[in-house]
Design a protein around this motif. Structure first.
Motif, mmCIF file in Angstrom:
data_model
loop_
_atom_site.group_PDB
_atom_site.id
_atom_site.type_symbol
_atom_site.label_atom_id
_atom_site.label_comp_id
_atom_site.label_asym_id
_atom_site.label_seq_id
_atom_site.Cartn_x
_atom_site.Cartn_y
_atom_site.Cartn_z
ATOM 1 N N VAL A 1 -23.201 -0.693 -1.051
ATOM 2 C CA VAL A 1 -23.130 0.731 -0.711
ATOM 3 C C VAL A 1 -22.382 1.501 -1.789
ATOM 4 C CG1 VAL A 1 -22.127 2.393 0.924
ATOM 5 C CG2 VAL A 1 -23.322 0.383 1.770
ATOM 6 N N LEU A 2 -21.336 0.912 -2.332
ATOM 7 C CA LEU A 2 -20.532 1.585 -3.353
ATOM 8 C C LEU A 2 -21.269 1.708 -4.679
ATOM 9 C CD1 LEU A 2 -17.051 -0.057 -2.676
ATOM 10 C CD2 LEU A 2 -17.768 2.265 -2.089
ATOM 11 N N ALA B 1 -11.487 0.150 -7.178
ATOM 12 C CA ALA B 1 -11.433 1.617 -7.215
ATOM 13 C C ALA B 1 -11.285 2.184 -5.805
ATOM 14 C CB ALA B 1 -12.682 2.174 -7.885
ATOM 15 N N LEU B 2 -11.941 1.558 -4.829
ATOM 16 C CA LEU B 2 -11.825 1.991 -3.439
ATOM 17 C C LEU B 2 -10.386 1.833 -2.944
ATOM 18 C CD1 LEU B 2 -13.272 2.955 -0.829
ATOM 19 C CD2 LEU B 2 -13.660 0.539 -0.311
ATOM 20 N N GLY C 1 -4.455 8.341 -1.772
ATOM 21 C CA GLY C 1 -4.844 9.408 -0.854
ATOM 22 C C GLY C 1 -6.055 10.185 -1.328
ATOM 23 N N GLY C 2 -6.749 9.672 -2.336
ATOM 24 C CA GLY C 2 -7.905 10.364 -2.906
ATOM 25 C C GLY C 2 -9.242 9.858 -2.398
ATOM 26 N N ASP D 1 -16.169 7.164 1.734
ATOM 27 C CA ASP D 1 -15.394 5.921 1.674
ATOM 28 C C ASP D 1 -15.031 5.443 3.075
ATOM 29 O OD1 ASP D 1 -15.336 5.946 -1.162
ATOM 30 O OD2 ASP D 1 -13.431 7.036 -1.198
ATOM 31 N N VAL D 2 -14.556 6.375 3.910
ATOM 32 C CA VAL D 2 -14.148 6.027 5.270
ATOM 33 C C VAL D 2 -15.345 5.502 6.053
ATOM 34 C CG1 VAL D 2 -13.268 6.945 7.457
ATOM 35 C CG2 VAL D 2 -12.205 7.636 5.302
ATOM 36 N N LEU D 3 -16.461 6.209 5.997
ATOM 37 C CA LEU D 3 -17.654 5.794 6.731
ATOM 38 C C LEU D 3 -18.143 4.432 6.250
ATOM 39 C CD1 LEU D 3 -19.767 6.463 8.868
ATOM 40 C CD2 LEU D 3 -21.082 7.632 7.086
#
Length: 108
Positions: free
Chosen positions: A33-34, A41-42, A49-50, A55-57
């Motif tokens: 997915v990324l 990096a994730l 905090g960026g 990303d959350v989903l």
């Protein structure tokens, strides 16, 4: 259901508590997915905090799939996650942290 020692995080979706786990298979799907992005990096985005809602989903979907629920991101677009976007982000951050901590570093 939540178990910090095994890396399991619980998230409530539409009123049902669901286990999330970043198994090896879930991590492989997350990498797909990324795309060109990396897990490192994730992690860095969450540490700084960026992170994004994407990303959350992606983390929530990967964790739910690793926890045994056959779900895709489209299934969660209209779902209610307890705590809203902030609750989802907190669950995703706990999931990511627990996946990469050594057993002696884990705490509740």
């Amino acid at each position: 259901m939540e178990n910090p020692w095994s890396g399991v995080v619980s998230v409530e979706v539409d009123g049902v508590a669901r286990p999330m786990s970043l198994t090896l298979g879930a991590l492989a799907e997350l990498e797909t997915v990324l795309g060109d992005d990396t897990l490192v990096a994730l992690v860095e985005r969450f540490e700084s905090g960026g992170f994004s809602s994407r990303d959350v989903l992606a983390l929530i979907v990967a964790g739910l799939r690793g926890g045994g629920w056959d779900v895709v991101s489209a299934d969660l677009l209209a779902a209610e996650i307890k705590g809203g976007p902030r609750g989802a982000a907190e669950a995703a951050a706990r999931l990511l942290a627990r996946a990469f901590l050594l057993p002696e570093e884990r705490r509740a």
